[in-house]
Design a protein around this motif. Structure first.
Motif, PDB file in Angstrom:
ATOM      1  N   MET A  77       3.672   1.218 -10.491  1.00  0.00           N
ATOM      2  CA  MET A  77       2.922   0.109 -11.086  1.00  0.00           C
ATOM      3  C   MET A  77       1.714  -0.142 -10.209  1.00  0.00           C
ATOM      4  SD  MET A  77       4.001  -3.919 -11.480  1.00  0.00           S
ATOM      5  CE  MET A  77       5.526  -3.558 -12.376  1.00  0.00           C
ATOM      6  N   ASP A  78       0.526  -0.254 -10.801  1.00  0.00           N
ATOM      7  CA  ASP A  78      -0.653  -0.449  -9.956  1.00  0.00           C
ATOM      8  C   ASP A  78      -0.737  -1.891  -9.456  1.00  0.00           C
ATOM      9  OD1 ASP A  78      -2.032  -2.122 -11.820  1.00  0.00           O
ATOM     10  OD2 ASP A  78      -2.948  -0.393 -12.791  1.00  0.00           O
ATOM     11  N   GLY A  79      -1.606  -2.091  -8.485  1.00  0.00           N
ATOM     12  CA  GLY A  79      -1.714  -3.398  -7.858  1.00  0.00           C
ATOM     13  C   GLY A  79      -2.236  -4.488  -8.763  1.00  0.00           C
ATOM     14  N   LEU A  80      -3.019  -4.118  -9.764  1.00  0.00           N
ATOM     15  CA  LEU A  80      -3.561  -5.121 -10.679  1.00  0.00           C
ATOM     16  C   LEU A  80      -2.452  -5.707 -11.545  1.00  0.00           C
ATOM     17  CD1 LEU A  80      -6.829  -3.270 -11.718  1.00  0.00           C
ATOM     18  CD2 LEU A  80      -6.561  -5.072 -10.011  1.00  0.00           C
ATOM     19  N   GLU A  81      -1.574  -4.853 -12.069  1.00  0.00           N
ATOM     20  CA  GLU A  81      -0.455  -5.337 -12.875  1.00  0.00           C
ATOM     21  C   GLU A  81       0.513  -6.132 -12.006  1.00  0.00           C
ATOM     22  OE1 GLU A  81       2.037  -6.336 -15.891  1.00  0.00           O
ATOM     23  OE2 GLU A  81       0.004  -5.520 -15.999  1.00  0.00           O
ATOM     24  N   ALA A  82       0.741  -5.662 -10.784  1.00  0.00           N
ATOM     25  CA  ALA A  82       1.618  -6.402  -9.878  1.00  0.00           C
ATOM     26  C   ALA A  82       1.049  -7.785  -9.584  1.00  0.00           C
ATOM     27  CB  ALA A  82       1.796  -5.619  -8.577  1.00  0.00           C
ATOM     28  N   THR A  83      -0.263  -7.846  -9.402  1.00  0.00           N
ATOM     29  CA  THR A  83      -0.913  -9.137  -9.154  1.00  0.00           C
ATOM     30  C   THR A  83      -0.721 -10.071 -10.345  1.00  0.00           C
ATOM     31  OG1 THR A  83      -2.576  -8.164  -7.690  1.00  0.00           O
ATOM     32  CG2 THR A  83      -3.123 -10.268  -8.715  1.00  0.00           C
ATOM     33  N   VAL A 132      -6.996  -5.353  -1.768  1.00  0.00           N
ATOM     34  CA  VAL A 132      -7.664  -4.588  -0.715  1.00  0.00           C
ATOM     35  C   VAL A 132      -7.717  -3.136  -1.156  1.00  0.00           C
ATOM     36  CG1 VAL A 132      -7.736  -4.046   1.741  1.00  0.00           C
ATOM     37  CG2 VAL A 132      -6.622  -6.153   0.976  1.00  0.00           C
ATOM     38  N   THR A 133      -8.913  -2.640  -1.400  1.00  0.00           N
ATOM     39  CA  THR A 133      -9.041  -1.306  -1.972  1.00  0.00           C
ATOM     40  C   THR A 133     -10.156  -0.501  -1.326  1.00  0.00           C
ATOM     41  OG1 THR A 133      -9.450  -0.087  -4.042  1.00  0.00           O
ATOM     42  CG2 THR A 133     -10.565  -2.195  -3.783  1.00  0.00           C
ATOM     43  N   THR A 134     -10.045   0.815  -1.446  1.00  0.00           N
ATOM     44  CA  THR A 134     -11.089   1.721  -0.967  1.00  0.00           C
ATOM     45  C   THR A 134     -12.266   1.748  -1.925  1.00  0.00           C
ATOM     46  OG1 THR A 134      -9.389   3.109   0.032  1.00  0.00           O
ATOM     47  CG2 THR A 134     -11.557   4.104  -0.264  1.00  0.00           C
ATOM     48  N   ASP A 178       0.873  -1.185   0.000  1.00  0.00           N
ATOM     49  CA  ASP A 178       0.000   0.000   0.000  1.00  0.00           C
ATOM     50  C   ASP A 178       0.903   1.225   0.000  1.00  0.00           C
ATOM     51  OD1 ASP A 178      -1.848   2.190   1.045  1.00  0.00           O
ATOM     52  OD2 ASP A 178      -3.220   0.474   1.036  1.00  0.00           O
ATOM     53  N   ASP A 179       0.523   2.255  -0.746  1.00  0.00           N
ATOM     54  CA  ASP A 179       1.386   3.437  -0.813  1.00  0.00           C
ATOM     55  C   ASP A 179       1.216   4.363   0.389  1.00  0.00           C
ATOM     56  OD1 ASP A 179      -1.163   4.114  -1.691  1.00  0.00           O
ATOM     57  OD2 ASP A 179      -0.461   5.638  -3.092  1.00  0.00           O
ATOM     58  N   ASP A 198       3.154 -16.116   2.035  1.00  0.00           N
ATOM     59  CA  ASP A 198       2.007 -16.978   1.748  1.00  0.00           C
ATOM     60  C   ASP A 198       0.859 -16.165   1.158  1.00  0.00           C
ATOM     61  OD1 ASP A 198       3.132 -19.372   3.001  1.00  0.00           O
ATOM     62  OD2 ASP A 198       2.867 -18.275   4.882  1.00  0.00           O
ATOM     63  N   VAL A 199       0.708 -14.930   1.663  1.00  0.00           N
ATOM     64  CA  VAL A 199      -0.398 -14.063   1.256  1.00  0.00           C
ATOM     65  C   VAL A 199       0.127 -12.647   1.034  1.00  0.00           C
ATOM     66  CG1 VAL A 199      -2.632 -13.068   1.931  1.00  0.00           C
ATOM     67  CG2 VAL A 199      -2.067 -15.428   2.572  1.00  0.00           C
ATOM     68  N   ILE A 200      -0.413 -11.986   0.021  1.00  0.00           N
ATOM     69  CA  ILE A 200      -0.087 -10.582  -0.224  1.00  0.00           C
ATOM     70  C   ILE A 200      -1.374  -9.780  -0.175  1.00  0.00           C
ATOM     71  CG2 ILE A 200       0.861  -8.901  -1.861  1.00  0.00           C
ATOM     72  CD1 ILE A 200       2.512 -11.200  -3.060  1.00  0.00           C
ATOM     73  N   CYS A 201      -1.421  -8.769   0.687  1.00  0.00           N
ATOM     74  CA  CYS A 201      -2.535  -7.819   0.719  1.00  0.00           C
ATOM     75  C   CYS A 201      -2.160  -6.667  -0.194  1.00  0.00           C
ATOM     76  CB  CYS A 201      -2.792  -7.340   2.139  1.00  0.00           C
ATOM     77  SG  CYS A 201      -3.378  -8.626   3.260  1.00  0.00           S
ATOM     78  N   MET A 202      -2.847  -6.527  -1.315  1.00  0.00           N
ATOM     79  CA  MET A 202      -2.437  -5.642  -2.404  1.00  0.00           C
ATOM     80  C   MET A 202      -3.412  -4.493  -2.629  1.00  0.00           C
ATOM     81  SD  MET A 202      -0.098  -5.454  -4.977  1.00  0.00           S
ATOM     82  CE  MET A 202       0.465  -7.122  -5.365  1.00  0.00           C
ATOM     83  N   ASP A 203      -2.910  -3.266  -2.510  1.00  0.00           N
ATOM     84  CA  ASP A 203      -3.696  -2.090  -2.874  1.00  0.00           C
ATOM     85  C   ASP A 203      -3.782  -2.010  -4.398  1.00  0.00           C
ATOM     86  OD1 ASP A 203      -5.121   0.263  -2.599  1.00  0.00           O
ATOM     87  OD2 ASP A 203      -3.356   1.509  -2.255  1.00  0.00           O
ATOM     88  N   VAL A 204      -4.684  -1.176  -4.915  1.00  0.00           N
ATOM     89  CA  VAL A 204      -4.818  -1.038  -6.363  1.00  0.00           C
ATOM     90  C   VAL A 204      -4.107   0.203  -6.868  1.00  0.00           C
ATOM     91  CG1 VAL A 204      -6.430  -0.729  -8.285  1.00  0.00           C
ATOM     92  CG2 VAL A 204      -6.995  -2.316  -6.454  1.00  0.00           C
ATOM     93  N   GLN A 205      -4.519   1.355  -6.414  1.00  0.00           N
ATOM     94  CA  GLN A 205      -3.965   2.610  -6.922  1.00  0.00           C
ATOM     95  C   GLN A 205      -2.652   2.936  -6.217  1.00  0.00           C
ATOM     96  OE1 GLN A 205      -6.829   5.796  -6.808  1.00  0.00           O
ATOM     97  NE2 GLN A 205      -8.016   4.947  -8.472  1.00  0.00           N
TER      98      GLN A 205
END
Length: 225
Positions: free
Chosen positions: A60-66, A82-84, A8-9, A49-56
């Protein structure tokens, strides 16, 4: 211990998530990242095991990272986006990228911890607010969870020979299609949660579904919702 990477940024958000997750006793945060590019590098270096990933995020955004993390055969991490923002484009892009979960940042502490445990166990999880929208979209053929894991189209009565759904499994499947949790299914059918888990596992195997969302899609497509 479940090893988690927080992406998360906003440092305050990462700090809050760390406090919540590590209070559970069975989760340890092994690293943090502030951009998608940092997330990809950290996933490779830390093997969570798990990554909690923001989007914006910048860089690089979280979707591309995923997408990059899920596509890397050397990485085993399950990603929870995990996003707002409660937006369908983020939701379906996250699933198509291979995310195992989608959670809104207004989720309670217990819900966040539960989500991490669920995906660490190899299951998929969606925020209650979006579950029905996903099922309806998949049932209409408008999206698939990921290119590598298309929604099965095989009908409920077309399971492999010798493996028909039992009457109880069909009842459980109907409730899955209504986005019921295991606890809710157990209460409604007057059976134990452990029994529900066994039925769900059998249903997924017989239908060739990757997770309960896919099973719910099959049920809706065949009038079991």
């Amino acid at each position: 211990m479940i090893r988690v990477l927080l992406v998360d940024d906003h440092a305050v958000m990462r700090s809050g998530f760390r406090t919540i997750l590590e209070a559970g006793g069975d989760v340890t945060v092994v690293g943090e990242a502030a951009t998608g590019a940092e997330a990809v590098a950290a996933a490779s270096a830390l093997d969570p095991d798990v990554i909690c990933m923001d989007v914006q995020m910048p860089d690089m955004d979280g979707l591309e990272a995923t997408r990059r993390i899920v596509a890397d055969p050397a990485l085993r991490a399950a990603v929870i986006v995990v996003t707002t923002f409660d937006r369908d484009d983020y939701l379906f892009a996250a699933l198509e990228a291979g995310a195992s979960g989608f959670l809104l940042k207004n989720a309670g502490a217990a819900e966040l911890v539960s989500a991490v445990r669920v995906v660490a166990g190899g299951n998929a999880l969606l925020a209650p607010e979006v579950t029905r929208r996903v099922i309806e979209r998949f049932a209409a053929g408008g999206a698939s969870p990921s290119p590598a894991s298309p929604v099965p189209t095989r009908g409920v009565t077309e399971v492999p020979p010798g493996e028909p759904l039992t009457e109880r499994e069909t009842e459980v499947l109907r409730l899955l299609a209504r986005a019921r949790s295991n606890a809710e299914i157990a209460q409604e059918l007057y059976i134990g949660e452990a029994t529900v888990k066994t039925h769900v596992s059998n249903i997924l195997q017989k239908l060739g579904a990757r997770d309960r969302v896919h099973a719910a899609v099959i049920a809706l497509r065949h009038g079991l919702g």
